[in-house]
Design a protein around this motif. Structure first.
Motif, PDB file in Angstrom:
ATOM      1  N   GLU A  47       0.834  -1.212   0.000  1.00 34.20           N
ATOM      2  CA  GLU A  47       0.000   0.000   0.000  1.00 34.20           C
ATOM      3  C   GLU A  47       0.865   1.256   0.000  1.00 34.20           C
ATOM      4  O   GLU A  47       0.553   2.249  -0.669  1.00 34.20           O
ATOM      5  N   THR A  48       1.963   1.215   0.745  1.00 36.81           N
ATOM      6  CA  THR A  48       2.888   2.358   0.762  1.00 36.81           C
ATOM      7  C   THR A  48       3.482   2.575  -0.625  1.00 36.81           C
ATOM      8  O   THR A  48       3.578   3.710  -1.101  1.00 36.81           O
ATOM      9  N   ILE A  49       3.876   1.476  -1.291  1.00 43.97           N
ATOM     10  CA  ILE A  49       4.418   1.565  -2.651  1.00 43.97           C
ATOM     11  C   ILE A  49       3.356   2.101  -3.607  1.00 43.97           C
ATOM     12  O   ILE A  49       3.646   2.924  -4.489  1.00 43.97           O
ATOM     13  N   ARG A  50       2.115   1.650  -3.436  1.00 43.13           N
ATOM     14  CA  ARG A  50       1.034   2.126  -4.309  1.00 43.13           C
ATOM     15  C   ARG A  50       0.905   3.638  -4.215  1.00 43.13           C
ATOM     16  O   ARG A  50       0.748   4.330  -5.228  1.00 43.13           O
ATOM     17  N   ARG A  51       0.981   4.176  -3.006  1.00 43.35           N
ATOM     18  CA  ARG A  51       0.872   5.614  -2.819  1.00 43.35           C
ATOM     19  C   ARG A  51       2.078   6.353  -3.427  1.00 43.35           C
ATOM     20  O   ARG A  51       1.926   7.432  -3.994  1.00 43.35           O
ATOM     21  N   SER A  52       3.255   5.748  -3.308  1.00 41.08           N
ATOM     22  CA  SER A  52       4.444   6.356  -3.903  1.00 41.08           C
ATOM     23  C   SER A  52       4.315   6.446  -5.417  1.00 41.08           C
ATOM     24  O   SER A  52       4.568   7.500  -6.021  1.00 41.08           O
ATOM     25  N   ILE A  53       3.902   5.341  -6.025  1.00 41.11           N
ATOM     26  CA  ILE A  53       3.770   5.303  -7.482  1.00 41.11           C
ATOM     27  C   ILE A  53       2.659   6.239  -7.948  1.00 41.11           C
ATOM     28  O   ILE A  53       2.765   6.891  -8.993  1.00 41.11           O
ATOM     29  N   ALA A  54       1.590   6.367  -7.132  1.00 37.10           N
ATOM     30  CA  ALA A  54       0.485   7.262  -7.486  1.00 37.10           C
ATOM     31  C   ALA A  54       0.967   8.708  -7.554  1.00 37.10           C
ATOM     32  O   ALA A  54       0.545   9.471  -8.432  1.00 37.10           O
ATOM     33  N   LEU A  55       1.861   9.087  -6.638  1.00 37.63           N
ATOM     34  CA  LEU A  55       2.427  10.442  -6.679  1.00 37.63           C
ATOM     35  C   LEU A  55       3.191  10.673  -7.977  1.00 37.63           C
ATOM     36  O   LEU A  55       3.044  11.705  -8.631  1.00 37.63           O
ATOM     37  N   LEU A  56       4.011   9.694  -8.343  1.00 29.63           N
ATOM     38  CA  LEU A  56       4.817   9.819  -9.559  1.00 29.63           C
ATOM     39  C   LEU A  56       3.936   9.810 -10.805  1.00 29.63           C
ATOM     40  O   LEU A  56       4.217  10.524 -11.777  1.00 29.63           O
ATOM     41  N   LYS A  57       2.870   9.032 -10.758  1.00 30.91           N
ATOM     42  CA  LYS A  57       1.940   8.993 -11.897  1.00 30.91           C
ATOM     43  C   LYS A  57       1.230  10.329 -12.057  1.00 30.91           C
ATOM     44  O   LYS A  57       1.068  10.837 -13.177  1.00 30.91           O
ATOM     45  N   ASP A  58       0.817  10.927 -10.935  1.00 34.93           N
ATOM     46  CA  ASP A  58       0.127  12.221 -10.983  1.00 34.93           C
ATOM     47  C   ASP A  58       1.014  13.312 -11.581  1.00 34.93           C
ATOM     48  O   ASP A  58       0.512  14.263 -12.182  1.00 34.93           O
ATOM     49  N   MET A  59       2.319  13.178 -11.422  1.00 38.46           N
ATOM     50  CA  MET A  59       3.270  14.158 -11.965  1.00 38.46           C
ATOM     51  C   MET A  59       3.780  13.742 -13.345  1.00 38.46           C
ATOM     52  O   MET A  59       4.706  14.370 -13.880  1.00 38.46           O
ATOM     53  N   ASN A  60       3.180  12.688 -13.916  1.00 43.07           N
ATOM     54  CA  ASN A  60       3.577  12.197 -15.253  1.00 43.07           C
ATOM     55  C   ASN A  60       5.039  11.768 -15.311  1.00 43.07           C
ATOM     56  O   ASN A  60       5.707  11.896 -16.341  1.00 43.07           O
ATOM     57  N   VAL A  61       5.528  11.246 -14.184  1.00 50.45           N
ATOM     58  CA  VAL A  61       6.882  10.681 -14.155  1.00 50.45           C
ATOM     59  C   VAL A  61       6.847   9.243 -14.650  1.00 50.45           C
ATOM     60  O   VAL A  61       7.722   8.806 -15.390  1.00 50.45           O
ATOM     61  N   VAL A  62       5.810   8.519 -14.240  1.00 46.38           N
ATOM     62  CA  VAL A  62       5.632   7.129 -14.666  1.00 46.38           C
ATOM     63  C   VAL A  62       4.208   6.933 -15.173  1.00 46.38           C
ATOM     64  O   VAL A  62       3.324   7.759 -14.934  1.00 46.38           O
ATOM     65  N   ASN A  63       4.030   5.832 -15.882  1.00 43.93           N
ATOM     66  CA  ASN A  63       2.699   5.428 -16.330  1.00 43.93           C
ATOM     67  C   ASN A  63       2.421   4.045 -15.763  1.00 43.93           C
ATOM     68  O   ASN A  63       3.338   3.215 -15.655  1.00 43.93           O
ATOM     69  N   VAL A  64       1.187   3.811 -15.365  1.00 44.08           N
ATOM     70  CA  VAL A  64       0.823   2.533 -14.761  1.00 44.08           C
ATOM     71  C   VAL A  64      -0.345   1.923 -15.522  1.00 44.08           C
ATOM     72  O   VAL A  64      -1.390   2.559 -15.683  1.00 44.08           O
ATOM     73  N   THR A  65      -0.152   0.700 -16.019  1.00 43.17           N
ATOM     74  CA  THR A  65      -1.226  -0.049 -16.671  1.00 43.17           C
ATOM     75  C   THR A  65      -1.231  -1.475 -16.135  1.00 43.17           C
ATOM     76  O   THR A  65      -0.199  -1.959 -15.634  1.00 43.17           O
ATOM     77  N   GLU A  66      -2.366  -2.128 -16.254  1.00 42.51           N
ATOM     78  CA  GLU A  66      -2.468  -3.500 -15.756  1.00 42.51           C
ATOM     79  C   GLU A  66      -1.566  -4.454 -16.539  1.00 42.51           C
ATOM     80  O   GLU A  66      -0.945  -5.354 -15.984  1.00 42.51           O
ATOM     81  N   LYS A  67      -1.471  -4.239 -17.854  1.00 44.93           N
ATOM     82  CA  LYS A  67      -0.698  -5.157 -18.690  1.00 44.93           C
ATOM     83  C   LYS A  67       0.795  -4.877 -18.628  1.00 44.93           C
ATOM     84  O   LYS A  67       1.611  -5.785 -18.504  1.00 44.93           O
ATOM     85  N   SER A  68       1.148  -3.594 -18.722  1.00 44.43           N
ATOM     86  CA  SER A  68       2.570  -3.242 -18.815  1.00 44.43           C
ATOM     87  C   SER A  68       3.223  -2.955 -17.476  1.00 44.43           C
ATOM     88  O   SER A  68       4.450  -2.873 -17.376  1.00 44.43           O
ATOM     89  N   GLY A  69       2.419  -2.761 -16.473  1.00 44.34           N
ATOM     90  CA  GLY A  69       2.981  -2.448 -15.170  1.00 44.34           C
ATOM     91  C   GLY A  69       3.382  -0.988 -15.068  1.00 44.34           C
ATOM     92  O   GLY A  69       2.701  -0.101 -15.603  1.00 44.34           O
ATOM     93  N   ILE A  70       4.525  -0.723 -14.441  1.00 46.80           N
ATOM     94  CA  ILE A  70       4.989   0.649 -14.190  1.00 46.80           C
ATOM     95  C   ILE A  70       6.101   0.989 -15.185  1.00 46.80           C
ATOM     96  O   ILE A  70       7.158   0.345 -15.189  1.00 46.80           O
ATOM     97  N   SER A  71       5.858   2.017 -16.007  1.00 44.84           N
ATOM     98  CA  SER A  71       6.834   2.434 -17.013  1.00 44.84           C
ATOM     99  C   SER A  71       7.294   3.865 -16.750  1.00 44.84           C
ATOM    100  O   SER A  71       6.484   4.724 -16.390  1.00 44.84           O
ATOM    101  N   ILE A  72       8.592   4.113 -16.959  1.00 49.67           N
ATOM    102  CA  ILE A  72       9.127   5.463 -16.796  1.00 49.67           C
ATOM    103  C   ILE A  72       8.881   6.240 -18.078  1.00 49.67           C
ATOM    104  O   ILE A  72       9.243   5.789 -19.166  1.00 49.67           O
ATOM    105  N   ILE A  73       8.287   7.432 -17.954  1.00 46.54           N
ATOM    106  CA  ILE A  73       7.945   8.189 -19.167  1.00 46.54           C
ATOM    107  C   ILE A  73       8.651   9.547 -19.262  1.00 46.54           C
ATOM    108  O   ILE A  73       8.726  10.115 -20.345  1.00 46.54           O
ATOM    109  N   SER A  74       9.192  10.089 -18.150  1.00 47.43           N
ATOM    110  CA  SER A  74       9.780  11.420 -18.276  1.00 47.43           C
ATOM    111  C   SER A  74      10.825  11.709 -17.198  1.00 47.43           C
ATOM    112  O   SER A  74      10.505  11.804 -16.013  1.00 47.43           O
ATOM    113  N   LYS A  75      12.073  11.884 -17.644  1.00 49.61           N
ATOM    114  CA  LYS A  75      13.155  12.313 -16.755  1.00 49.61           C
ATOM    115  C   LYS A  75      12.930  13.758 -16.308  1.00 49.61           C
ATOM    116  O   LYS A  75      13.192  14.117 -15.162  1.00 49.61           O
ATOM    117  N   GLU A  76      12.431  14.580 -17.236  1.00 51.43           N
ATOM    118  CA  GLU A  76      12.170  15.996 -16.938  1.00 51.43           C
ATOM    119  C   GLU A  76      11.128  16.144 -15.838  1.00 51.43           C
ATOM    120  O   GLU A  76      11.264  16.970 -14.934  1.00 51.43           O
TER     121      GLU A  76
END
Length: 211
Positions: A47-76
Motif C-alpha cells: 500500500e505504501t508503494i502504491r501511494r508512492s507510485i500514485a504520486l509519480l503517476k500524478d506528476m507524469n513521471v511514470v505510467n501505470v497499466t495492468e498489462k505493462s505495469g509501471i513504465s518510466i515516461i519522463s526524466k524531466e
C-alpha cells in the motif's frame, strides 16, 4: 504544541525513485520493478508503494497499466517532482520553525511580564532600602498624549524613560505594548536615570509647551 514536520515514507520512496530516474540509473521507457518487489526493497507494505507510485503517476513521471505495469515516461518530470517537493518541504519546515519561535516568544513575554510584576511588587515593599523604585505620574485631563499610543508619542525617545506599567482605574497593565493608547487619569509607572521624572512630567503634563 505541534509535532515537528516529518516526511512520510511513501514520499521518501517516490523521491528516491525520482532521483534514480533523474540521475539516469533508471531510463525513460524502461520498466520499474513491480509493487511487491519494491515493497520488499524498501521494507514497506504494498500500500505504501502504491501511494508512492500514485504520486509519480500524478506528476507524469511514470505510467501505470495492468498489462505493462509501471513504465518510466519522463526524466524531466522526475526533476520537476523533486523541485516541487523541495519547495513544499521548505515551506513546511518554515511553518514548524515559525510555530516554535511563536511559542518561545510567548514564553519569553510571559517571563518578562512576571519579572516586571515582581520588580513592581518588591519595589513597593522595599523602596526604603535602596532598591530600584518606579516613578509614578498621573496623566492630567489637558495632557497632549491622551488617546495617542506609546509608539506614536515616541515616549522613550522624548523622555528616556522606560514604561513598565500603566495603572488604569483598578487595573495594572504590565509591560504595555507600543499600541496602547494613553487615557486621562492613567498613572504611568516608569524607570530611568537621574532627571527622568522631570522629563516625563514636562512631556506628559506640559504647562506651556505642546506635545
Amino acid at each position: 504544541m505541534k509535532k515537528k514536520h516529518v516526511t512520510p515514507k511513501y514520499i521518501k520512496i517516490a523521491l528516491d525513485i525520482a532521483y534514480s530516474i533523474y540521475n539516469g540509473d533508471m531510463k525513460e521507457g524502461s520498466k520499474v520493478s513491480g509493487r511487491s518487489t519494491l515493497a520488499s526493497k524498501y521494507n514497506v507494505s504494498p500500500e505504501t508503494i502504491r501511494r508512492s507510485i500514485a504520486l509519480l503517476k500524478d506528476m507524469n513521471v511514470v505510467n501505470v497499466t495492468e498489462k505493462s505495469g509501471i513504465s518510466i515516461i519522463s526524466k524531466e518530470q522526475a526533476y520537476q517532482f523533486i523541485q516541487n517537493f523541495k519547495t513544499k518541504d521548505h515551506v513546511a519546515k518554515l511553518k514548524d520553525e515559525t510555530n516554535k519561535l511563536i511559542l518561545e516568544k510567548l514564553e519569553l513575554e510571559k517571563n518578562i511580564n512576571e519579572n516586571i510584576q515582581s520588580i513592581i511588587d518588591y519595589s513597593y515593599q522595599l523602596k526604603n532600602i535602596g532598591l530600584i523604585y518606579p516613578f509614578e505620574l498621573e496623566i492630567l485631563k489637558d495632557s497632549p498624549i491622551i488617546e495617542n499610543t506609546i509608539s506614536s508619542t515616541n515616549f522613550w525617545q522624548k523622555t528616556k524613560a522606560t514604561i513598565i506599567g500603566i495603572k488604569r482605574t483598578k487595573n495594572l497593565i504590565i509591560s504595555p505594548g507600543p499600541h496602547l493608547a494613553f487615557k486621562e487619569n492613567d498613572i504611568i509607572l516608569f524607570v530611568g536615570t537621574d532627571g527622568v521624572y522631570q522629563n516625563v512630567e514636562n512631556f506628559v503634563n506640559p504647562k506651556t509647551k505642546p506635545l
